[in-house]
Design an enzyme around this catalytic site. Structure first.
Site, short mmCIF file in Angstrom:
data_model
loop_
_atom_site.label_atom_id
_atom_site.label_comp_id
_atom_site.label_asym_id
_atom_site.label_seq_id
_atom_site.Cartn_x
_atom_site.Cartn_y
_atom_site.Cartn_z
N LYS A 90 0.82 -1.21 0.00
CA LYS A 90 0.00 0.00 0.00
C LYS A 90 0.86 1.26 0.00
O LYS A 90 0.40 2.33 -0.39
CB LYS A 90 -0.90 -0.01 1.23
CG LYS A 90 -2.04 -0.99 1.11
CD LYS A 90 -3.25 -0.27 0.63
CE LYS A 90 -4.25 -1.19 0.02
NZ LYS A 90 -5.43 -0.48 -0.47
N ASP A 116 -8.59 0.84 6.86
CA ASP A 116 -8.48 -0.30 7.78
C ASP A 116 -7.09 -0.34 8.38
O ASP A 116 -6.80 -1.17 9.21
CB ASP A 116 -8.72 -1.61 7.02
CG ASP A 116 -10.17 -1.78 6.63
OD1 ASP A 116 -11.02 -1.55 7.49
OD2 ASP A 116 -10.44 -2.16 5.49
C1 LIG Z 1 -2.32 -6.01 2.95
C2 LIG Z 1 -3.40 -5.81 1.96
N1 LIG Z 1 -3.54 -6.70 0.98
C3 LIG Z 1 -4.49 -6.56 0.04
C4 LIG Z 1 -5.36 -5.50 0.05
C5 LIG Z 1 -6.44 -5.42 -0.99
O1 LIG Z 1 -6.31 -4.36 -1.86
P1 LIG Z 1 -7.59 -3.79 -2.62
O2 LIG Z 1 -8.50 -3.19 -1.57
O3 LIG Z 1 -7.07 -2.81 -3.58
O4 LIG Z 1 -8.27 -4.95 -3.25
C6 LIG Z 1 -5.25 -4.53 1.05
C7 LIG Z 1 -6.13 -3.37 1.08
O5 LIG Z 1 -6.07 -2.53 1.97
C8 LIG Z 1 -4.23 -4.69 2.04
O6 LIG Z 1 -4.07 -3.79 3.01
#
Ligand SMILES: Cc1ncc(COP(=O)(O)O)c(C=O)c1O
Length: 385
Positions: A90, A116
């Site tokens: 992120k 989150d």
């Molecule tokens: C660690 C992690 N993996 C995957 C995701 C998923 O990404 P997206 O919301 O773009 O699908 C997030 C989203 O916050 C995340 O924090």
């Protein structure tokens, strides 16, 4: 094979879902998708991010031991735990959008978002790095550890007594009143440009992985929250490999399966979040509008995994398997891997998406132990690094 059997038992108990995409497109990356993410935008993101102080590609682990146990040719795990000291991919998205906004409007802006945890950390880090004010909204389930990590970058953090969606609404209302800029990782009608920048930033990680891998993967299993990460993976692999691209499977928590609901309905379909999934980064009730523009024809299948499959995978990686070294993976990092293992344990499902002994699977370990206390509770020891 004991591991896969264990995950399969959980899979059955949690009534997970599988949807093979009837709209999967066997063609080159097209204008519909390029209207969301295109090569020029990606090159711009790459140019900016490669110039950031401390930039270096994160490692790609060859999990040959686990691949052998699962009966496939290769399993590669892109490990985002070390990304800019923020602990997740992120870091590339929100911060990149903040950089472009400060470039366009100057340092007088205030950026804000609901989070989150990981996205807010990236926006706060970007605001500190590129020099503007930042206010981040969290909901009542976000841990104190995640709050502290955001505050460490000088952002003001406001906790909303409600769900993630309540925090999104609060951020939007306050931003409208105060004239702040919302830097969201998700998109909805009328709000598309900033989430596109965020996804272009994620694309930098995908390209790193595709550059690091010896041979093109046959399958990518990738976790979905709102779908931005998956859309970036779809874009980069489709754009690089054309019609022969790897088959992309989107994996969501059983408790927050908005992408599969949207894919099945063929239009944005929110789901109510009741019980919170342990995969905090994936706890989203509404898919991203522009991400779905790409995933609609781009993904091969959609599936869900229970929380217990994620915790099982975290412990598996922490132990190391056969000749594989231990890997520190957070709760949201392993959904893709859990999905791949669950598929491989069931020959009928594996055959339905063309998985066999020659398959080379790529998964994205999208975070390290971003909440070390929770990691220790799940795995039984503190994160190694
Ligand atoms: C660690 C992690 N993996 C995957 C995701 C998923 O990404 P997206 O919301 O773009 O699908 C997030 C989203 O916050 C995340 O924090």
């Amino acid at each position: 094979m004991s591991l896969a059997n264990a995950l399969t038992a959980e899979w059955e108990a949690a009534k997970p879902d599988l949807f093979i995409n009837p709209r999967h497109a066997s063609r080159a990356y097209g204008p519909r998708e390029a209207a969301v993410l295109d090569e020029a935008g990606f090159s711009e993101a790459q140019r900016h991010i490669h110039a950031w102080d401390g930039y270096r590609p994160t490692p790609l682990h060859d999990l040959a031991g686990l691949a052998g146990e699962l009966g496939i040719a290769a399993l590669a795990y892109k490990d985002e735990g070390g990304r800019f000291g923020l602990g997740s991919f992120k870091a590339l998205g929100g911060a990149y959008a903040v950089e472009r906004l400060v470039e366009a409007h100057g340092p007088g802006i205030t950026v804000t978002c609901a989070t989150d945890g990981n996205h807010g950390r990236s926006v706060a880090w970007g605001a500190e790095r590129f020099g503007c004010r930042c206010v981040i909204y969290i909901h009542k389930h976000v841990s104190e550890g995640r709050r502290a990590a955001i505050e460490a970058f000088g952002a003001e953090v406001r906790r909303v007594d409600g769900t993630y969606d309540d925090s999104v609404r609060q951020a939007a209302a306050d931003a409208a009143r105060e004239g702040w800029t919302v830097v969201s990782d998700t998109s909805y009608p009328g709000y598309v440009d900033i989430p596109r920048l965020v996804m272009q930033g994620y694309g930098v990680m995908i390209d790193e992985a595709l550059d690091q891998i010896d041979r093109a993967p046959t399958h990518i299993f990738i976790q979905g929250g709102v779908g931005g990460l998956a859309a970036a993976a779809c874009f980069r692999s489709w754009s690089r490999y054309g019609a022969d691209r790897p088959r992309l499977v989107i994996v969501e928590p059983v408790l927050a399966a908005c992408i599969i609901a949207t894919a099945r309905a063929g239009r944005l379909t929110p789901v109510a979040i009741g019980e919170e999934t342990i995969m905090a980064g994936l706890s989203c009730g509404e898919a991203s509008l522009v991400a779905m523009e790409i995933l609609d024809g781009g993904s091969f299948a959609f599936m869900t995994v229970p929380d217990s499959a994620a915790t099982g995978c975290m412990r598996l990686l922490a132990r190391g398997t056969g000749r594989d070294a231990p890997v520190t993976a957070g709760e949201s990092a392993v959904a893709g891997l859990a999905g791949a293992i669950a598929f491989l344990a069931e020959p009928d499902k594996a055959a339905a998406i063309g998985l066999d002994a020659t398959s080379r699977i790529l998964v994205f370990g999208s975070e390290g132990a971003t909440d070390p206390a929770l990691y220790e509770k799940i795995v039984g020891h503190p994160p190694r690094d």
